[in-house]
Design a protein around this motif. Structure first.
Motif, PDB file in Angstrom:
ATOM      1  N   ARG A  14      -7.936  -4.682  -5.762  1.00 43.55           N
ATOM      2  CA  ARG A  14      -8.314  -3.287  -5.589  1.00 43.55           C
ATOM      3  C   ARG A  14      -9.259  -2.879  -6.707  1.00 43.55           C
ATOM      4  N   GLY A  15     -10.262  -2.127  -6.372  1.00 45.01           N
ATOM      5  CA  GLY A  15     -11.190  -1.591  -7.361  1.00 45.01           C
ATOM      6  C   GLY A  15     -10.667  -0.296  -7.938  1.00 45.01           C
ATOM      7  N   ASN A  16     -11.537   0.400  -8.643  1.00 46.54           N
ATOM      8  CA  ASN A  16     -11.150   1.617  -9.343  1.00 46.54           C
ATOM      9  C   ASN A  16     -11.205   2.831  -8.416  1.00 46.54           C
ATOM     10  N   PHE A  17     -10.344   2.829  -7.418  1.00 48.41           N
ATOM     11  CA  PHE A  17     -10.272   3.932  -6.467  1.00 48.41           C
ATOM     12  C   PHE A  17      -8.836   4.451  -6.431  1.00 48.41           C
ATOM     13  N   PRO A  18      -8.675   5.770  -6.229  1.00 50.56           N
ATOM     14  CA  PRO A  18      -7.325   6.351  -6.259  1.00 50.56           C
ATOM     15  C   PRO A  18      -6.500   5.926  -5.051  1.00 50.56           C
ATOM     16  N   PRO A  19      -5.184   6.145  -5.113  1.00 52.71           N
ATOM     17  CA  PRO A  19      -4.272   5.727  -4.029  1.00 52.71           C
ATOM     18  C   PRO A  19      -4.551   6.418  -2.701  1.00 52.71           C
ATOM     19  N   ARG A  20      -5.291   7.532  -2.704  1.00 52.21           N
ATOM     20  CA  ARG A  20      -5.564   8.179  -1.426  1.00 52.21           C
ATOM     21  C   ARG A  20      -6.510   7.328  -0.559  1.00 52.21           C
ATOM     22  N   PHE A  21      -7.074   6.288  -1.155  1.00 52.07           N
ATOM     23  CA  PHE A  21      -7.805   5.269  -0.386  1.00 52.07           C
ATOM     24  C   PHE A  21      -6.798   4.161  -0.069  1.00 52.07           C
ATOM     25  N   SER A  22      -6.541   3.952   1.205  1.00 51.58           N
ATOM     26  CA  SER A  22      -5.594   2.911   1.587  1.00 51.58           C
ATOM     27  C   SER A  22      -6.157   2.139   2.772  1.00 51.58           C
ATOM     28  N   GLY A  23      -5.544   1.008   3.057  1.00 50.64           N
ATOM     29  CA  GLY A  23      -6.073   0.194   4.134  1.00 50.64           C
ATOM     30  C   GLY A  23      -4.997  -0.591   4.848  1.00 50.64           C
ATOM     31  N   LEU A  24      -5.433  -1.223   5.906  1.00 54.78           N
ATOM     32  CA  LEU A  24      -4.578  -2.102   6.694  1.00 54.78           C
ATOM     33  C   LEU A  24      -5.424  -3.248   7.200  1.00 54.78           C
ATOM     34  N   GLN A  25      -4.788  -4.391   7.384  1.00 51.67           N
ATOM     35  CA  GLN A  25      -5.432  -5.474   8.119  1.00 51.67           C
ATOM     36  C   GLN A  25      -4.458  -5.907   9.208  1.00 51.67           C
TER      37      GLN A  25
END
Lengths: 113, 111
Positions: B57-68
């Protein structure tokens, strides 16, 4: 933070001329890649050069890598109007199994017909 | 054309809303990375998924999330949108090797 720094930031040349773009990076790498982006769309992989290579060719592209200076150059020979795009150098970093990429800010190349 | 598709192409949202962006993978590509590209900047790494697990994960806050998903397609979700989230969002797939194959991107505008 961005690992690579390209220069110049913008380049304008006449069709048929050669375009040279430079990239410097900060940390040790095992490869360096160049990508092209047309009009804010997706990036297209152009060429990858490994850290044990000094020069690589692909069609009208020539890439050099100097690991002692932490720099690379991309030369496009006999440029065409279709080469007008933004060009980015990218270096890999590793957190976990597979590599991720760090990009510079890019170089905007304009080729005048 | 890389064979990687993204949807939607463009999206306009209001500050505070939530958004989901989608990315299809090339056949056999088990790794997907997401990047954010602000205007005039290079892409910034958000996170990567490998075989359905977050793999960096890069320097982005937790409000950025993902799924695969099992077919290796992926989603990027952003909650509580801010004006600075306006950018081109790029996904890139790979087999785990060095070269990544980028989709055309989703242009997100937050007003």
């Amino acid at each position: 933070s961005q690992q690579g720094e390209e220069d110049p930031q913008a380049l304008s040349i006449q069709e048929g001329e050669n375009a040279t773009m430079n990239c410097s990076y900060k940390t040790s790498i095992n490869n360096l890649q160049w990508y092209r982006q047309n009009s804010g769309r997706g990036l297209v992989h152009l060429i990858l050069i490994r850290s044990n290579e000094r020069e690589k060719h692909s069609g009208r592209l020539r890439v050099t890598l100097d690991t002692s200076k932490k720099s690379s150059s991309l030369l496009i020979t006999a440029s065409r109007a279709a080469d007008t795009a933004s060009y980015f150098c990218a270096t890999p970093f590793y957190t976990g199994a597979n590599s991720k990429l760090t990009f510079g800010k890019g170089i905007t190349l304009s080729v005048r017909p | 054309e890389t064979g990687v598709t993204q949807s939607p192409t463009h999206l306009i949202k209001t500050r505070g809303q939530q958004v989901t962006l989608r990315c299809s993978s090339q056949s056999g590509h088990n790794t997907v990375s997401w990047y954010q590209q602000a205007l005039g900047q290079g892409p910034q790494f958000i996170f990567q998924y490998y075989r359905e697990e977050e793999n960096g994960r890069g320097n982005f806050p937790p409000r950025f999330s993902g799924l695969q998903f099992p077919n290796y397609s992926s989603e990027l979700n952003v909650n509580a949108l801010e004006l600075d989230d306006s950018a081109l969002y790029l996904c890139a797939t790979s087999t785990g090797g060095y070269e990544q194959y980028f989709g055309p991107g989703t242009r997100l505008t937050v007003t």
